[in-house]
Design a protein around this motif. Sequence first.
Motif, PDB file in Angstrom:
ATOM      1  N   GLY A 101       0.799  -1.224   0.000  1.00 33.91           N
ATOM      2  CA  GLY A 101       0.000   0.000   0.000  1.00 33.91           C
ATOM      3  C   GLY A 101       0.832   1.275   0.000  1.00 33.91           C
ATOM      4  N   GLY A 103       1.996   4.198  -2.197  1.00 32.70           N
ATOM      5  CA  GLY A 103       1.735   4.852  -3.479  1.00 32.70           C
ATOM      6  C   GLY A 103       2.981   5.312  -4.210  1.00 32.70           C
ATOM      7  N   LYS A 104       4.063   5.581  -3.454  1.00 29.45           N
ATOM      8  CA  LYS A 104       5.271   6.134  -4.071  1.00 29.45           C
ATOM      9  C   LYS A 104       5.943   5.173  -5.040  1.00 29.45           C
ATOM     10  CE  LYS A 104       6.849   7.537  -0.014  1.00 29.45           C
ATOM     11  NZ  LYS A 104       7.706   8.055   1.041  1.00 29.45           N
ATOM     12  N   MET A 106       4.417   2.507  -6.658  1.00 26.41           N
ATOM     13  CA  MET A 106       3.518   1.784  -7.557  1.00 26.41           C
ATOM     14  C   MET A 106       3.990   1.965  -8.999  1.00 26.41           C
ATOM     15  SD  MET A 106       1.157   0.146  -6.067  1.00 26.41           S
ATOM     16  CE  MET A 106       0.560   0.010  -4.386  1.00 26.41           C
ATOM     17  N   GLN A 109       4.769   5.330 -11.153  1.00 23.49           N
ATOM     18  CA  GLN A 109       5.206   6.445 -10.311  1.00 23.49           C
ATOM     19  C   GLN A 109       6.712   6.671 -10.509  1.00 23.49           C
ATOM     20  OE1 GLN A 109       3.015   8.284  -8.449  1.00 23.49           O
ATOM     21  NE2 GLN A 109       1.502   6.982  -9.456  1.00 23.49           N
ATOM     22  N   GLU A 117      13.249  -1.402 -18.699  1.00 25.01           N
ATOM     23  CA  GLU A 117      12.674  -0.376 -19.571  1.00 25.01           C
ATOM     24  C   GLU A 117      13.731   0.584 -20.106  1.00 25.01           C
ATOM     25  OE1 GLU A 117       9.508   1.418 -17.349  1.00 25.01           O
ATOM     26  OE2 GLU A 117       8.438  -0.499 -17.218  1.00 25.01           O
TER      27      GLU A 117
ATOM     28  N   LEU B 161      -4.819   1.495  -4.596  1.00 28.87           N
ATOM     29  CA  LEU B 161      -3.388   1.305  -4.817  1.00 28.87           C
ATOM     30  C   LEU B 161      -2.545   2.305  -4.043  1.00 28.87           C
ATOM     31  CD1 LEU B 161      -3.354   0.639  -8.667  1.00 28.87           C
ATOM     32  CD2 LEU B 161      -2.851  -0.986  -6.864  1.00 28.87           C
ATOM     33  N   ASN B 162      -3.025   3.524  -3.924  1.00 25.87           N
ATOM     34  CA  ASN B 162      -2.182   4.536  -3.266  1.00 25.87           C
ATOM     35  C   ASN B 162      -3.012   5.504  -2.439  1.00 25.87           C
ATOM     36  OD1 ASN B 162      -3.437   5.784  -5.340  1.00 25.87           O
ATOM     37  ND2 ASN B 162      -1.614   6.699  -6.251  1.00 25.87           N
ATOM     38  N   GLY B 166       0.535   2.944   3.475  1.00 31.22           N
ATOM     39  CA  GLY B 166       0.273   1.689   4.158  1.00 31.22           C
ATOM     40  C   GLY B 166      -1.187   1.338   4.330  1.00 31.22           C
ATOM     41  N   THR B 168      -4.862   0.400   2.847  1.00 33.48           N
ATOM     42  CA  THR B 168      -5.494  -0.128   1.643  1.00 33.48           C
ATOM     43  C   THR B 168      -6.950  -0.461   1.942  1.00 33.48           C
ATOM     44  OG1 THR B 168      -3.390  -1.108   0.990  1.00 33.48           O
ATOM     45  CG2 THR B 168      -5.341  -1.945  -0.105  1.00 33.48           C
TER      46      THR B 168
END
Lengths: 303, 441
Positions: A101, A103-104, A106, A109, A117, B161-162, B166, B168
């Motif tokens: 969880g 977000g940074k 994912m 991002q 890549e 997802l974000n 931490g 969810t």
Amino acid sequence: MLNKKISVLLCYVTLLSLPLAYAKTEDPLNVFACEPEWAALATQLGGERLAVYSATSAKQDPHHIQARPSLIAKARNADLLICTGAELEVGWLPILLRKAGNGKIMHGQPGHFSAAEHVQLLEQATRLDRSMGDVHAAGNPHFHLDPYRIRQIALSLSKTLRAIDPAYQTHYQHQLTLFIQRFDSSIAKWEALAKPLQGKKVVVHHDTWIYLEQWLKLNKVATLEAKSGIPPSSTHLSQVLGKVHATTADFIIHTDYQSDRAARWLSEKTNTPVISLSSSVANGEDIFQWFDRLINTLLETTP
Amino acid sequence: MVRYALFAAASVAFLLNTNPALASNDIKLLQQQIAAMKQDYEQRILALETGLIKAQQAAQSTTIITPLAKSNNPARRQNNFNPTISFVLDGRYTSLSNASDDYHLPGFALNDEAGLDQAGFSVGESELVISSNVDDRFYAEATLAFSGDEMSVEEVFFQTLNLADGLTLKAGRFFSDIGYLNAQHAHVWDFADAPLIYRGLFGNQLSNDGLQATYIVPSDIFFQLGLELANGDSFPAARNREGVGSWSAFINIGDDIGIEHSWQLGLNHWQAGHINQRSSEGLVDAYAFSGKSRINGIDWVYKWAPNGNPKNRHLKLQFEYFERQEKGQINLLTNTADFNGKQSGWYAQAVYKFLPAWRSALRFDSLDSDNDGSNLPLLADAGLLTYGHTPQRLSAMLEWIPSEFSRIRLQLNHDKSYNDTDNQLFLQYTFAIGSHTGHSY
């Protein structure tokens, strides 16, 4: 008297607050590397500014890792994730990211750096069929064994570091310059050292080594795994044995996280030495020492 | 050179800041020029570096494919926006020494999912799993289960997802995260059937229609807190009229010990306050329970692999214990009785992968119950009295896993669920086609 007390008190306060101030200004950037080679590269490019954690060690098959609790905890606190990509971590990274969880890091991002890549891969599958084994659609993901590709990734990774941690831009730029200078002269040194290896005939366990083979101009005559990622069958092994008898091989390369049974068996049958190589940077080693070790191990065993 | 350019840019910026007389358009123009200059320099440096790499490679060999371009694989481009789709086929041959219709678990209320397979050949539960990131904020997954000719929606949920560090959120229909095994799909289990305590309490698996929130505490060890709210319609709750019919909470902690060992410990709680006519098959006839129910559990998993590399050899130990307390009424035909139920049970299992393509396992199940009520003959008809029998089962398994996508399993059970011991044999295949499925812990 009072002055003395005050000054002693001040001293204490200063001493006590020192670690706090230090922690505040020098809170490092947390880097989660999927494989030790990226951890080692990040350390070169970020130095003390980064707190680098490697999810796997050189003795682990990065394809067969589970999203362990400890990995979730580390991913949850990461500012930057550096992984190979090209589906090498497909079995555990998506689950890990969803569970953490964070977000940074994912996908998509700035904190999600997928090395594949940034380079062109070999062995891109034109046909995706599992009867061919564990095929990676994007190509062979073991490209960290080519220093030119590492160099190219270093340029991109440094850019990413500068983007997500702009306050330290000059630091990263400086580290990059130092690294590239040293790496370029090392490449020249390794190539000179490895001259005697050119054209040597090798048998490999798994196609981990294709980039190294190309770089050092080794000549692969057989692969112990008939199909990528699938343990070798006895019929295939007897074919390999026939081939090695016919063409002779100089050595058998075995990745040290893979079972060495097949390699030892072939070695006994054909009297060909087995070289156990670390496909990545060992604990406490840096990326230069690892390439040094690879080349030296190969040279030591070469007849 | 970059540094020089940056210095120049900085000086200009400084000058601009100290000279308010300049019109803002002029500032924009200058900024634009500086940006262009910077870009120009960057491109030139890149071109130089590119040239250098090319030259080095040309000098080195002509066979090396230039690593310069990014991956651009047609096979990959084709399904860029398609969801991940995988299909898991499961089929088995079952041999039982007792009739499968005779199966019951004294002291425990079973739902119709929890029985035994018919003897002979059968297609087990095959699953179609479709998942994808919806956008940068949401992920969605649907699992449709096919067993025989029936299709059911096993899971269909989305998750964030974000959302925040931490945290969810998940909503829809999903397997509860209480216990270690519950959230795993049946084809991931190490045995062909569920532990007896899962069969007895949850009808094999606890599913929720509702909402889940999990939070990973920022710390060096794994520390997860979770809360689930559900509509209370699925077993062991039933037909709750409105609002939150059942809720559950769990805590999981876990870590590594060195590089070879890892563990996870979980505590969980589930409860439903207004269970309404939960029907179960009794010994004499079907009966229904209404009232409240509470479950507490603990689960523990430990794994070992030489050098932490589970590919070649791997050991997994697993233990779970649950207890349940229920209070309410039992209705069987036209009779009613007050019911005060206490049930508990545990299983322990060890799985050992001794060769890259071979795994073996042992499992032991044991259950206990102490049910009481105002009308004991009625409880006896419902199969809720044990008369001193303790359901137990010993299982052994050997499986061949030629690749990550296929598995052939042989399992033997010595099953003392009820008084007549049943010897069971399962020969099971599990094949996964389509996208690569993940290995959760």
